[in-house]
Write a protein that holds these residues in place. Structure first.
Motif, PDB file in Angstrom:
ATOM      1  N   GLY A   1       0.784  -1.227   0.000  1.00  0.00           N
ATOM      2  CA  GLY A   1       0.000   0.000   0.000  1.00  0.00           C
ATOM      3  C   GLY A   1       0.816   1.277   0.000  1.00  0.00           C
ATOM      4  O   GLY A   1       0.249   2.363  -0.049  1.00  0.00           O
ATOM      5  N   TYR A   2       2.155   1.174   0.045  1.00  0.00           N
ATOM      6  CA  TYR A   2       3.030   2.349   0.052  1.00  0.00           C
ATOM      7  C   TYR A   2       4.050   2.252  -1.070  1.00  0.00           C
ATOM      8  O   TYR A   2       4.523   1.159  -1.382  1.00  0.00           O
ATOM      9  CB  TYR A   2       3.771   2.468   1.390  1.00  0.00           C
ATOM     10  CG  TYR A   2       2.883   2.955   2.500  1.00  0.00           C
ATOM     11  CD1 TYR A   2       2.868   4.283   2.882  1.00  0.00           C
ATOM     12  CD2 TYR A   2       2.021   2.082   3.149  1.00  0.00           C
ATOM     13  CE1 TYR A   2       2.041   4.731   3.892  1.00  0.00           C
ATOM     14  CE2 TYR A   2       1.185   2.519   4.157  1.00  0.00           C
ATOM     15  CZ  TYR A   2       1.201   3.843   4.524  1.00  0.00           C
ATOM     16  OH  TYR A   2       0.376   4.292   5.522  1.00  0.00           O
TER      17      TYR A   2
ATOM     18  N   SER B   1       1.301   6.536   0.869  1.00  0.00           N
ATOM     19  CA  SER B   1       0.282   5.518   0.637  1.00  0.00           C
ATOM     20  C   SER B   1      -0.226   5.665  -0.786  1.00  0.00           C
ATOM     21  O   SER B   1      -0.171   6.744  -1.379  1.00  0.00           O
ATOM     22  CB  SER B   1      -0.877   5.659   1.635  1.00  0.00           C
ATOM     23  OG  SER B   1      -1.617   6.816   1.365  1.00  0.00           O
TER      24      SER B   1
ATOM     25  N   THR C   1      -1.328   9.280   3.507  1.00  0.00           N
ATOM     26  CA  THR C   1      -0.341   9.132   4.578  1.00  0.00           C
ATOM     27  C   THR C   1       1.043   8.913   3.995  1.00  0.00           C
ATOM     28  O   THR C   1       1.192   8.459   2.863  1.00  0.00           O
ATOM     29  CB  THR C   1      -0.688   7.956   5.513  1.00  0.00           C
ATOM     30  OG1 THR C   1      -0.677   6.734   4.764  1.00  0.00           O
ATOM     31  CG2 THR C   1      -2.046   8.149   6.173  1.00  0.00           C
ATOM     32  N   GLN C   2       2.054   9.237   4.791  1.00  0.00           N
ATOM     33  CA  GLN C   2       3.421   9.038   4.346  1.00  0.00           C
ATOM     34  C   GLN C   2       4.342   8.842   5.543  1.00  0.00           C
ATOM     35  O   GLN C   2       4.006   9.206   6.655  1.00  0.00           O
ATOM     36  CB  GLN C   2       3.913  10.207   3.503  1.00  0.00           C
ATOM     37  CG  GLN C   2       3.803  11.551   4.148  1.00  0.00           C
ATOM     38  CD  GLN C   2       2.662  12.363   3.568  1.00  0.00           C
ATOM     39  OE1 GLN C   2       2.170  12.080   2.498  1.00  0.00           O
ATOM     40  NE2 GLN C   2       2.225  13.364   4.284  1.00  0.00           N
TER      41      GLN C   2
ATOM     42  N   VAL D   1       0.242   7.459  10.437  1.00  0.00           N
ATOM     43  CA  VAL D   1       0.607   6.076  10.103  1.00  0.00           C
ATOM     44  C   VAL D   1       0.732   5.323  11.416  1.00  0.00           C
ATOM     45  O   VAL D   1       1.458   5.751  12.321  1.00  0.00           O
ATOM     46  CB  VAL D   1       1.939   6.011   9.327  1.00  0.00           C
ATOM     47  CG1 VAL D   1       2.338   4.568   9.045  1.00  0.00           C
ATOM     48  CG2 VAL D   1       1.844   6.795   8.027  1.00  0.00           C
TER      49      VAL D   1
END
Length: 186
Positions: free
Chosen positions: A59-60, A80, A85-86, A152
């Motif tokens: 997913g990333y 993501s 998100t990161q 996250v």
């Protein structure tokens, strides 16, 4: 007023918002990039080859534009696939022990107490609104995966820490600009 803990993340992750690059490789199956290609990539980034690591979490994806040197460390931002998100992967020389873990700042957080919890071969660390997994290796290198705690969750960071590895040729190529090495004849 921007909190110090968040000062580095926007700077690092801005390129992630612009574009990302997928490194379609399994967790390193023992086939690290050959020495010459890794040395050349590290030289292009201005970083020691032993600091070049990547990770893989479902997913990333890694952002090509974020890969490089920052304050003496190798850095790659992961976002993501939904873009919401990161987290950042930072690799630098150093150690992480029970004694020095709470004394080392977590990212840009220098005024907050750092709580440390040993988790397998890694350290889970929290300070202010940030958290990270720090994985020391036997060669004096520490791999850190850091993000905002509300963005996250710990399980994702733990998976990223467990999957951190030296890049294979495909992963290394995915982090480099298409023109990398084109003017290396000088």
């Amino acid at each position: 007023m921007m909190r110090p803990a968040r000062a580095l993340l926007p700077f690092l992750l801005l390129p992630v918002l612009l574009t990302g690059c997928d490194a379609d490789a399994d967790k390193n199956g023992g086939t690290a990039a050959d020495g010459a290609s890794l040395d050349a990539a590290a030289r292009d980034w201005g970083i020691a080859p032993e600091l070049v690591y990547v990770t893989k979490v479902s997913g990333y994806t890694a952002s090509q534009q974020s890969a490089g040197e920052y304050d003496g460390e190798f850095v790659v931002a992961y976002r993501s696939e939904k873009g919401a998100t990161q987290f950042g992967l930072f690799v630098g020389h150093g150690t992480m022990t029970a004694e020095n873990c709470p004394k080392q700042p977590l990212g840009e957080v220098s005024d907050k107490h750092v709580a440390c919890e040993h988790d397998g071969d890694a350290w889970y660390r929290e300070a202010g609104d940030s958290h990270e997994y720090a994985v020391p290796d036997d060669d004096g290198v520490v791999i850190r995966l850091i993000t905002d705690a509300d963005k996250v969750d710990r399980a994702i960071l733990r998976k990223a820490a467990q999957a951190a590895h030296r890049p294979d040729d495909a992963e290394l190529a995915a982090l480099q600009p298409a023109t990398a090495g084109a003017d290396a004849d000088a």
